[in-house]
Design a protein around this motif. Structure first.
Motif, PDB file in Angstrom:
ATOM      1  N   SER A  42       0.858  -1.184   0.000  1.00 51.47           N
ATOM      2  CA  SER A  42       0.000   0.000   0.000  1.00 51.47           C
ATOM      3  C   SER A  42       0.891   1.230   0.000  1.00 51.47           C
ATOM      4  O   SER A  42       1.960   1.241   0.613  1.00 51.47           O
ATOM      5  CB  SER A  42      -0.900   0.025   1.234  1.00 51.47           C
ATOM      6  OG  SER A  42      -1.500   1.314   1.360  1.00 51.47           O
ATOM      7  N   CYS A  43       0.429   2.274  -0.680  1.00 51.93           N
ATOM      8  CA  CYS A  43       1.181   3.527  -0.695  1.00 51.93           C
ATOM      9  C   CYS A  43       1.052   4.243   0.652  1.00 51.93           C
ATOM     10  O   CYS A  43       1.774   5.186   0.923  1.00 51.93           O
ATOM     11  CB  CYS A  43       0.697   4.407  -1.836  1.00 51.93           C
ATOM     12  SG  CYS A  43       0.853   3.578  -3.433  1.00 51.93           S
ATOM     13  N   SER A  44       0.087   3.827   1.475  1.00 50.43           N
ATOM     14  CA  SER A  44      -0.007   4.310   2.858  1.00 50.43           C
ATOM     15  C   SER A  44       0.203   3.127   3.784  1.00 50.43           C
ATOM     16  O   SER A  44      -0.663   2.798   4.600  1.00 50.43           O
ATOM     17  CB  SER A  44      -1.374   4.922   3.132  1.00 50.43           C
ATOM     18  OG  SER A  44      -1.585   6.018   2.302  1.00 50.43           O
ATOM     19  N   PRO A  50       0.757  -2.148 -11.376  1.00 46.48           N
ATOM     20  CA  PRO A  50      -0.218  -1.142 -10.940  1.00 46.48           C
ATOM     21  C   PRO A  50      -0.613  -1.374  -9.491  1.00 46.48           C
ATOM     22  O   PRO A  50      -0.627  -2.508  -9.027  1.00 46.48           O
ATOM     23  CB  PRO A  50      -1.408  -1.347 -11.877  1.00 46.48           C
ATOM     24  CG  PRO A  50      -1.205  -2.652 -12.526  1.00 46.48           C
ATOM     25  CD  PRO A  50       0.235  -3.042 -12.400  1.00 46.48           C
ATOM     26  N   CYS A  51      -0.899  -0.292  -8.791  1.00 45.86           N
ATOM     27  CA  CYS A  51      -1.294  -0.404  -7.389  1.00 45.86           C
ATOM     28  C   CYS A  51      -2.783  -0.134  -7.252  1.00 45.86           C
ATOM     29  O   CYS A  51      -3.314   0.773  -7.874  1.00 45.86           O
ATOM     30  CB  CYS A  51      -0.511   0.599  -6.547  1.00 45.86           C
ATOM     31  SG  CYS A  51      -0.922   0.477  -4.796  1.00 45.86           S
ATOM     32  N   ALA A  52      -3.438  -0.930  -6.420  1.00 47.49           N
ATOM     33  CA  ALA A  52      -4.882  -0.765  -6.226  1.00 47.49           C
ATOM     34  C   ALA A  52      -5.211  -0.467  -4.773  1.00 47.49           C
ATOM     35  O   ALA A  52      -6.286  -0.789  -4.292  1.00 47.49           O
ATOM     36  CB  ALA A  52      -5.615  -2.021  -6.685  1.00 47.49           C
ATOM     37  N   CYS A  53      -4.281   0.141  -4.056  1.00 46.82           N
ATOM     38  CA  CYS A  53      -4.496   0.317  -2.614  1.00 46.82           C
ATOM     39  C   CYS A  53      -5.554   1.376  -2.305  1.00 46.82           C
ATOM     40  O   CYS A  53      -6.121   1.390  -1.230  1.00 46.82           O
ATOM     41  CB  CYS A  53      -3.190   0.640  -1.898  1.00 46.82           C
ATOM     42  SG  CYS A  53      -2.652   2.359  -2.026  1.00 46.82           S
ATOM     43  N   LYS A  54      -5.828   2.234  -3.252  1.00 46.13           N
ATOM     44  CA  LYS A  54      -6.861   3.272  -3.118  1.00 46.13           C
ATOM     45  C   LYS A  54      -6.601   4.238  -1.965  1.00 46.13           C
ATOM     46  O   LYS A  54      -7.509   4.944  -1.526  1.00 46.13           O
ATOM     47  CB  LYS A  54      -8.252   2.654  -2.944  1.00 46.13           C
ATOM     48  CG  LYS A  54      -8.696   1.823  -4.139  1.00 46.13           C
ATOM     49  CD  LYS A  54     -10.176   1.441  -4.002  1.00 46.13           C
ATOM     50  CE  LYS A  54     -10.540   0.255  -4.856  1.00 46.13           C
ATOM     51  NZ  LYS A  54     -10.345  -1.016  -4.117  1.00 46.13           N
ATOM     52  N   ASN A 107      -2.568   8.498  -0.673  1.00 44.24           N
ATOM     53  CA  ASN A 107      -1.206   8.696  -1.183  1.00 44.24           C
ATOM     54  C   ASN A 107      -0.927   7.923  -2.469  1.00 44.24           C
ATOM     55  O   ASN A 107       0.181   7.948  -2.961  1.00 44.24           O
ATOM     56  CB  ASN A 107      -0.178   8.190  -0.164  1.00 44.24           C
ATOM     57  CG  ASN A 107      -0.206   8.981   1.105  1.00 44.24           C
ATOM     58  OD1 ASN A 107      -0.540  10.150   1.100  1.00 44.24           O
ATOM     59  ND2 ASN A 107       0.146   8.343   2.209  1.00 44.24           N
ATOM     60  N   CYS A 108      -1.899   7.179  -2.960  1.00 43.82           N
ATOM     61  CA  CYS A 108      -1.597   6.223  -4.036  1.00 43.82           C
ATOM     62  C   CYS A 108      -1.147   6.935  -5.296  1.00 43.82           C
ATOM     63  O   CYS A 108      -1.793   7.863  -5.772  1.00 43.82           O
ATOM     64  CB  CYS A 108      -2.807   5.346  -4.332  1.00 43.82           C
ATOM     65  SG  CYS A 108      -2.372   3.989  -5.442  1.00 43.82           S
ATOM     66  N   CYS A 109      -0.029   6.475  -5.838  1.00 44.03           N
ATOM     67  CA  CYS A 109       0.481   7.066  -7.070  1.00 44.03           C
ATOM     68  C   CYS A 109       0.103   6.194  -8.265  1.00 44.03           C
ATOM     69  O   CYS A 109       0.505   6.465  -9.383  1.00 44.03           O
ATOM     70  CB  CYS A 109       1.997   7.220  -6.979  1.00 44.03           C
ATOM     71  SG  CYS A 109       2.840   5.659  -6.782  1.00 44.03           S
ATOM     72  N   GLY A 110      -0.657   5.120  -8.016  1.00 43.96           N
ATOM     73  CA  GLY A 110      -1.120   4.295  -9.123  1.00 43.96           C
ATOM     74  C   GLY A 110      -0.235   3.108  -9.439  1.00 43.96           C
ATOM     75  O   GLY A 110      -0.653   2.168 -10.097  1.00 43.96           O
TER      76      GLY A 110
HETATM   77 ZN   LIG Z   1      -1.219   2.611  -3.994  1.00 48.98          ZN
END
Ligand SMILES: [Zn+2]
Length: 158
Positions: free
Chosen positions: A81-83, A125-129, A132-135
């Protein structure tokens, strides 16, 4: 009682994740990231690490890597996760997942995978939603986590 349980993940829709079974204070050791300790030479020689999917390889020191892609490594289920609320911490030849903030009971435990930022980043690709998500799954600070494919790309560019 374990601090985590395995559940279907909200982040990785096709996969599972680890969830806090109680409130966890910041700085708590949650689970050890286990696997096979292999030499750098074994990493270089193995085709297992040549594929493009995210791999579970950690740089332990100059000589050894940790291959966490084994069924008994529950910590491999932790999603990015971006967070992130937890992080990988290496001590000697061991890696622990430690909380870096308070985690509430029922929250998914997440880490920063720390993939390198380069031309290949779009394959993850990131799906953390999170806010902070940068995608995409790219590193903020976990420089010691390596991905052989990225290493190779860097070598070719030099
Ligand atoms: Zn993310």
């Amino acid at each position: 009682m374990k601090l985590y349980k395995i559940k279907k993940s909200n982040i990785d829709r096709n996969g599972r994740g680890l969830y806090a079974t109680k409130n966890i204070k910041a700085g708590t050791k949650i689970i050890e990231y286990v696997g096979n300790i292999i030499t750098k030479k074994q990493t270089e020689d193995s085709e297992k690490f040549d594929n493009s999917k995210p791999i579970y390889l950690f740089n332990l020191n100059k000589r050894y890597d940790l291959d966490g892609d084994v069924s008994w490594n529950t910590a491999r289920l932790i999603n990015h996760s971006c967070s992130n609320n937890a992080e990988y911490e290496g001590t000697g030849l061991k890696i622990w997942i430690n909380s870096n903030k308070e985690i509430k009971k029922g929250e998914e435990i997440t880490c920063d995978y720390g993939f390198g930022y380069d031309s290949d980043y779009k394959q993850f690709p990131c799906a953390c939603k999170s806010i902070n998500c940068c995608g995409y799954i790219v590193r903020t600070e976990s420089r010691w986590r390596i991905n052989k494919k990225f290493k190779k790309t860097l070598r070719i560019n030099r």
